[in-house]
Design a protein around this motif. Structure first.
Motif, PDB file in Angstrom:
ATOM      1  N   PRO A   1       0.851  -1.196   0.000  1.00 24.78           N
ATOM      2  CA  PRO A   1       0.000   0.000   0.000  1.00 24.78           C
ATOM      3  C   PRO A   1       0.890   1.251   0.000  1.00 24.78           C
ATOM      4  O   PRO A   1       2.108   1.135  -0.046  1.00 24.78           O
ATOM      5  CB  PRO A   1      -0.730  -0.121   1.339  1.00 24.78           C
ATOM      6  CG  PRO A   1       0.294  -0.741   2.253  1.00 24.78           C
ATOM      7  CD  PRO A   1       1.158  -1.639   1.377  1.00 24.78           C
ATOM      8  N   GLY A   2       0.273   2.409   0.049  1.00 24.20           N
ATOM      9  CA  GLY A   2       1.040   3.637   0.242  1.00 24.20           C
ATOM     10  C   GLY A   2       1.223   4.460  -1.013  1.00 24.20           C
ATOM     11  O   GLY A   2       0.593   4.216  -2.041  1.00 24.20           O
ATOM     12  N   MET A   3       2.107   5.425  -0.918  1.00 23.15           N
ATOM     13  CA  MET A   3       2.291   6.437  -1.958  1.00 23.15           C
ATOM     14  C   MET A   3       2.443   5.824  -3.347  1.00 23.15           C
ATOM     15  O   MET A   3       1.895   6.339  -4.320  1.00 23.15           O
ATOM     16  CB  MET A   3       3.513   7.291  -1.632  1.00 23.15           C
ATOM     17  CG  MET A   3       3.777   8.384  -2.632  1.00 23.15           C
ATOM     18  SD  MET A   3       5.120   9.483  -2.119  1.00 23.15           S
ATOM     19  CE  MET A   3       4.233  10.731  -1.216  1.00 23.15           C
TER      20      MET A   3
ATOM     21  N   ASP B   1      -7.908   8.319  -1.177  1.00 16.36           N
ATOM     22  CA  ASP B   1      -9.067   8.214  -2.075  1.00 16.36           C
ATOM     23  C   ASP B   1      -8.748   8.777  -3.459  1.00 16.36           C
ATOM     24  O   ASP B   1      -9.386   8.425  -4.434  1.00 16.36           O
ATOM     25  CB  ASP B   1     -10.250   9.010  -1.502  1.00 16.36           C
ATOM     26  CG  ASP B   1     -10.800   8.366  -0.244  1.00 16.36           C
ATOM     27  OD1 ASP B   1     -10.755   7.127  -0.143  1.00 16.36           O
ATOM     28  OD2 ASP B   1     -11.266   9.108   0.642  1.00 16.36           O
ATOM     29  N   ASP B   2      -7.776   9.682  -3.486  1.00 10.97           N
ATOM     30  CA  ASP B   2      -7.483  10.373  -4.739  1.00 10.97           C
ATOM     31  C   ASP B   2      -6.215   9.849  -5.407  1.00 10.97           C
ATOM     32  O   ASP B   2      -5.481  10.606  -6.057  1.00 10.97           O
ATOM     33  CB  ASP B   2      -7.355  11.882  -4.468  1.00 10.97           C
ATOM     34  CG  ASP B   2      -8.622  12.439  -3.847  1.00 10.97           C
ATOM     35  OD1 ASP B   2      -9.715  11.974  -4.227  1.00 10.97           O
ATOM     36  OD2 ASP B   2      -8.525  13.302  -2.951  1.00 10.97           O
ATOM     37  N   VAL B   3      -5.951   8.556  -5.204  1.00  9.88           N
ATOM     38  CA  VAL B   3      -4.763   7.951  -5.803  1.00  9.88           C
ATOM     39  C   VAL B   3      -4.759   8.183  -7.323  1.00  9.88           C
ATOM     40  O   VAL B   3      -5.794   8.040  -7.985  1.00  9.88           O
ATOM     41  CB  VAL B   3      -4.687   6.446  -5.453  1.00  9.88           C
ATOM     42  CG1 VAL B   3      -5.978   5.730  -5.821  1.00  9.88           C
ATOM     43  CG2 VAL B   3      -3.506   5.770  -6.136  1.00  9.88           C
TER      44      VAL B   3
ATOM     45  N   PRO C   1      -0.023  11.561  -4.297  1.00 10.39           N
ATOM     46  CA  PRO C   1       0.916  12.670  -4.074  1.00 10.39           C
ATOM     47  C   PRO C   1       0.906  13.102  -2.605  1.00 10.39           C
ATOM     48  O   PRO C   1      -0.101  12.934  -1.922  1.00 10.39           O
ATOM     49  CB  PRO C   1       0.382  13.787  -4.979  1.00 10.39           C
ATOM     50  CG  PRO C   1      -0.458  13.093  -5.991  1.00 10.39           C
ATOM     51  CD  PRO C   1      -1.055  11.910  -5.289  1.00 10.39           C
ATOM     52  N   ALA C   2       2.028  13.641  -2.166  1.00  2.17           N
ATOM     53  CA  ALA C   2       2.160  14.063  -0.772  1.00  2.17           C
ATOM     54  C   ALA C   2       1.014  15.001  -0.409  1.00  2.17           C
ATOM     55  O   ALA C   2       0.692  15.915  -1.162  1.00  2.17           O
ATOM     56  CB  ALA C   2       3.498  14.763  -0.571  1.00  2.17           C
ATOM     57  N   GLY C   3       0.373  14.710   0.722  1.00  2.00           N
ATOM     58  CA  GLY C   3      -0.712  15.564   1.187  1.00  2.00           C
ATOM     59  C   GLY C   3      -2.073  15.206   0.599  1.00  2.00           C
ATOM     60  O   GLY C   3      -3.095  15.727   1.027  1.00  2.00           O
TER      61      GLY C   3
ATOM     62  N   THR D   1      -0.297   6.504   4.935  1.00  2.00           N
ATOM     63  CA  THR D   1      -1.612   7.066   5.237  1.00  2.00           C
ATOM     64  C   THR D   1      -2.061   8.095   4.211  1.00  2.00           C
ATOM     65  O   THR D   1      -3.250   8.344   4.078  1.00  2.00           O
ATOM     66  CB  THR D   1      -1.600   7.769   6.606  1.00  2.00           C
ATOM     67  OG1 THR D   1      -0.645   8.823   6.578  1.00  2.00           O
ATOM     68  CG2 THR D   1      -1.257   6.787   7.718  1.00  2.00           C
ATOM     69  N   GLY D   2      -1.109   8.716   3.486  1.00  2.00           N
ATOM     70  CA  GLY D   2      -1.511   9.900   2.739  1.00  2.00           C
ATOM     71  C   GLY D   2      -2.003  10.906   3.767  1.00  2.00           C
ATOM     72  O   GLY D   2      -1.553  10.911   4.925  1.00  2.00           O
TER      73      GLY D   2
END
Lengths: 183, 584
Positions: free
Chosen positions: B260-262, B568-570, B562-564, B290-291
């Motif tokens: 998972p993750g970025m 949900d908005d992957v 993206p960072a921040g 976590t984003g």
């Protein structure tokens, strides 16, 4: 800036009594951790305890800088930290020492002496144009004294930062006495 | 009978008694006394070309063996060169012992030649450090260091040894376990989980409708891969493995969702996001996972098992916090679940959830556009070929950047301790020295280092060490002539304004460089050359091999949160975006 009255007037300050191994560098570890994790120390007092192997660091923490729980948990990870107690200001006795040199002409000196006597402080040194006084007591009391001295013109002022111990539980103590135990 | 030996002899003897078989290091003025008894010791010393290399080698060794890696260097600049590996090991909880020389006690504080405040400088990047002021303290300090480095949440411990302490004579005494524990009154790591919390976790697991097992690096540190597998199969629940946990659960297992993750895959990201229970095992809710924290897994209850109490509630408040060793706690949770099941309790039906997860997997496989003839080589293709050609049990190391993410995405990790990377600190240049350390720890395995051209240029000189010390590793450089991940961010978030990310297409000549360091160098420029080059590299085991793949500089790592951004908005690969609605 009179930041000194913050901790005693602010209801949310926390006092951590941190028992550490009495070893070189331990204060640097503790203070370094605060800096590294972005926590603010409001005041700090360090001295050996009844056990020469251990020192007690009393830290007043500005809890607005970080949740206290994280501060305590991170501190406890330091290998030299043996025990941490959080002292609730309402359930602990706190003491601090203040020393101040006040500029005061000889003719007004009596007022400062009187003020010091009212607060049950001490006159430590007297000069021609200045007087050095000390007061120990609760940080609140020191705040009041400091405020009043300010009117005369403080040349130098030093406070030790507070030390604290938990208040004794009277019921438990009475019970212990009843059962013939002194401790 | 008491026996007088020097502090240096005591140090080496103590290391031998701690079962150290290898030290990675480089001598210098103040550590000289320790290098003399080393000549008579069975401990193998590997002479590095830069102290940072020694640190990363020790990390690589620790990664694959589970035993602490040991690095030994001199004072001053050598100690400061160790700061990066120490911090890297600290962030990734790698057990490591670093021994540094120091100026004589009489010179400390005088700004003597090669003096620096090593314990001061490394305080915040070590689990613990000590300046040893007396030769008599050496054995106890060494035992303490190994105890602290390997128990609780593992980490690096540094011992700073002034030259006179090494030279002075002392009376040898090897402290007992009890003496060690008594000397550390403030160090009492918890390993057994709280029984009430374990019961509560078991009940919560049976009640969950959309559970996910969120496995972090703690699984590997606790040697809990088997326990994790048993738990996953018992509750038939999908597992995500973080960057630090790749290999902790086999990628070819039907329950494995991968990373998972970025830069995780869309399924792993979304499954966490939609879950109603995150069974968090040795993971720490890192920002790369976590984003945007506020929108992370909003409906999930949290069970958080971690040996470090400070991780509980640091980022996300757990509903059931369990402080303890992952393996012991998982075994207890399994027992508690079985007790409940035997008592007639039933697990919620999670088949709808599982089929939803399977749907995502079908819709959103990892994707990259395949090479058209004449087009530049795709880095992902190189990784797939490397993976498919790798001998059984190959250990993969990586540097930091795009190649690291592709490695984690495209490799199939089916065995624990076959993935070595710099997760927390993100240390470019980690891969070559870490691979050397890994090969020393597991000489029976093939070790591939996947590196970028940027990373490789930071620590490549350690291939000289590999050649001289006869430690044959294999390096795959994905050369896109760019600091690729930075380039990707500039393309996506800085309007394609490329600032200081272009390295050079021709310089250095990686093949010649490899050859000059005693390695075989191979250059690959087209897809047809990929497989033969990998076959050739795999067939050479008497020396190191460097394969330079000239790859497409335009290729980006997808998916990306993206960072921040919220998970949900992957961002999916643009070619997959038309299916976005399926991510509900």
């Amino acid at each position: 800036m009179s930041t000194n009255s913050y901790a005693s007037s602010h209801p949310a300050h926390h006092i951590l009594s941190v028992l550490v191994q009495n070893r070189p560098g331990v204060l640097a570890r503790v203070s370094g951790l605060f800096a590294r994790r972005g926590y603010n120390i409001f005041s700090l007092a360090v001295a050996p305890t009844e056990d020469p192997m251990l020192s007690r660091i009393t830290i007043v923490v500005d809890v607005e800088s970080a949740p206290l729980e994280q501060v305590v948990k991170q501190l406890f990870k330091l290998v030299d930290v043996v025990k941490i107690s959080e002292l609730d200001p309402r359930r602990s006795v706190e003491r601090e020492l203040l020393m101040a040199t006040v500029r005061v002409p000889a003719e007004d000196r009596g007022q400062v002496v009187e003020l010091t006597n009212i607060f049950e402080g001490k006159i430590l040194a007297v000069g021609v144009e200045a007087i050095t006084v000390s007061l120990d007591g609760s940080p609140d009391k020191l705040d009041d004294f400091e405020e009043l001295l300010r009117g005369y013109g403080i040349v130098e002022l030093q406070r030790t930062g507070r030390v604290a111990l938990p208040k004794l539980d009277k019921e438990a103590r009475l019970k212990a006495v009843k059962h013939g135990k002194a401790s | 009978m008491t026996q007088k030996i020097t502090g240096a002899q005591a140090l080496i003897r103590a290391l031998e008694l701690e079962n150290v078989d290898t030290i990675f290091g480089l001598p210098g003025g103040c550590i000289l006394p320790a290098y003399d008894p080393l000549l008579d010791s069975p401990i193998r010393h590997i002479l590095v070309r830069h102290e940072q290399g020694a640190g990363h080698m020790a990390e690589g060794y620790a990664h694959v063996t589970g035993r602490p890696g040991v690095a030994m260097v001199t004072s001053g600049p050598a100690a400061t060169n160790m700061v990066t590996p120490l911090c890297d090991a600290y962030m990734d909880s790698i057990p490591m012992i670093c021994i540094t020389g120091q100026v004589p006690t009489t010179a400390i504080g005088t700004d003597a030649f090669q003096e620096c405040d090593t314990v001061g400088i490394t305080r915040s990047v070590t689990k613990h450090n000590e300046l040893i002021m007396s030769a008599d303290d050496v054995p106890l300090m060494v035992r303490q260091a190994f105890h602290i480095a390997t128990t609780g949440r593992p980490g690096p411990v540094l011992l700073d040894l002034p030259k006179d302490v090494l030279q002075n004579s002392m009376t040898w005494h090897w402290p007992s376990d009890e003496e060690v524990l008594d000397s550390l009154p403030g160090y009492k790591p918890v390993s057994k989980g709280h029984p009430r919390m374990i019961k509560e976790a078991a009940r919560m697991i049976l009640d969950a409708k959309q559970p996910i097992l969120y496995a972090g690096g703690g699984i590997l540190k606790a040697r809990a891969a088997d326990a994790l597998r048993e738990l996953a199969e018992l509750i038939d629940t999908p597992v995500v493995t973080t960057l630090m946990a790749r290999g902790a659960f086999p990628d070819d297992h039907p329950l494995c969702l991968g990373m998972p993750g970025m830069h995780g895959n869309a399924t792993a990201i979304t499954a966490m996001q939609k879950s109603d229970l995150l069974i968090t095992l040795g993971a720490r809710f890192d920002d790369r996972i976590t984003g945007k924290v506020a929108t992370f897994a909003p409906d999930a209850k949290i069970i958080h098992v971690d040996i470090d109490p400070a991780e509980q509630g640091k980022v996300r408040r757990p509903d059931v916090p369990i402080v303890g060793d992952c393996r012991l706690v998982i075994e207890e949770i399994i027992k508690a679940i079985k007790d409940l099941l035997n008592g007639g309790e039933k697990q919620q039906d999670i088949s709808a959830w599982k089929s939803r997860v399977s749907g995502w997997r079908e819709q959103f496989p990892l994707y990259y556009p395949t090479n058209e003839p004449g087009e530049a080589l795709k880095p992902q293709y190189c990784l797939e070929q490397l993976r498919d050609g790798a001998p059984e049990g190959t250990i993969l190391c990586s540097g930091v950047g795009q190649h690291q993410m592709w490695s984690s995405q495209y490799w199939k990790f089916n065995e624990p301790y076959t993935w070595v990377n710099s997760g927390g600190l993100g240390t470019m240049g980690f891969s070559v020295p870490a691979a050397i350390g890994a090969k020393v720890g597991r000489p029976d395995r093939t070790v591939w280092a996947v590196d970028g051209d940027g990373c490789f240029q930071m620590t490549a000189q350690e291939l000289v060490t590999a050649s001289v010390e006869r430690i044959p590793i294999k390096v795959a450089i994905l050369n896109n002539s760019y600091l690729g991940m930075v380039r990707q961010w500039q393309e996506m978030f800085y309007e394609e304004r490329y600032s200081e990310v272009y390295l050079s297409p021709e310089l250095p000549d990686f093949v010649k460089w490899a050859e000059s360091m005693g390695c075989i160098g191979i250059r690959v420029e087209s897809p047809e050359e990929v497989q033969p080059a990998i076959e050739k590299a795999n067939s050479i085991d008497d020396r190191s091999v460097v394969v330079e793949f000239r790859v497409d500089a335009g290729e980006k790592v997808f998916p990306m949160v993206p960072a921040g951004f919220s998970n949900d908005d992957v961002l999916l690969h643009p070619d997959q975006n038309n299916r976005r609605e399926f991510l509900r």
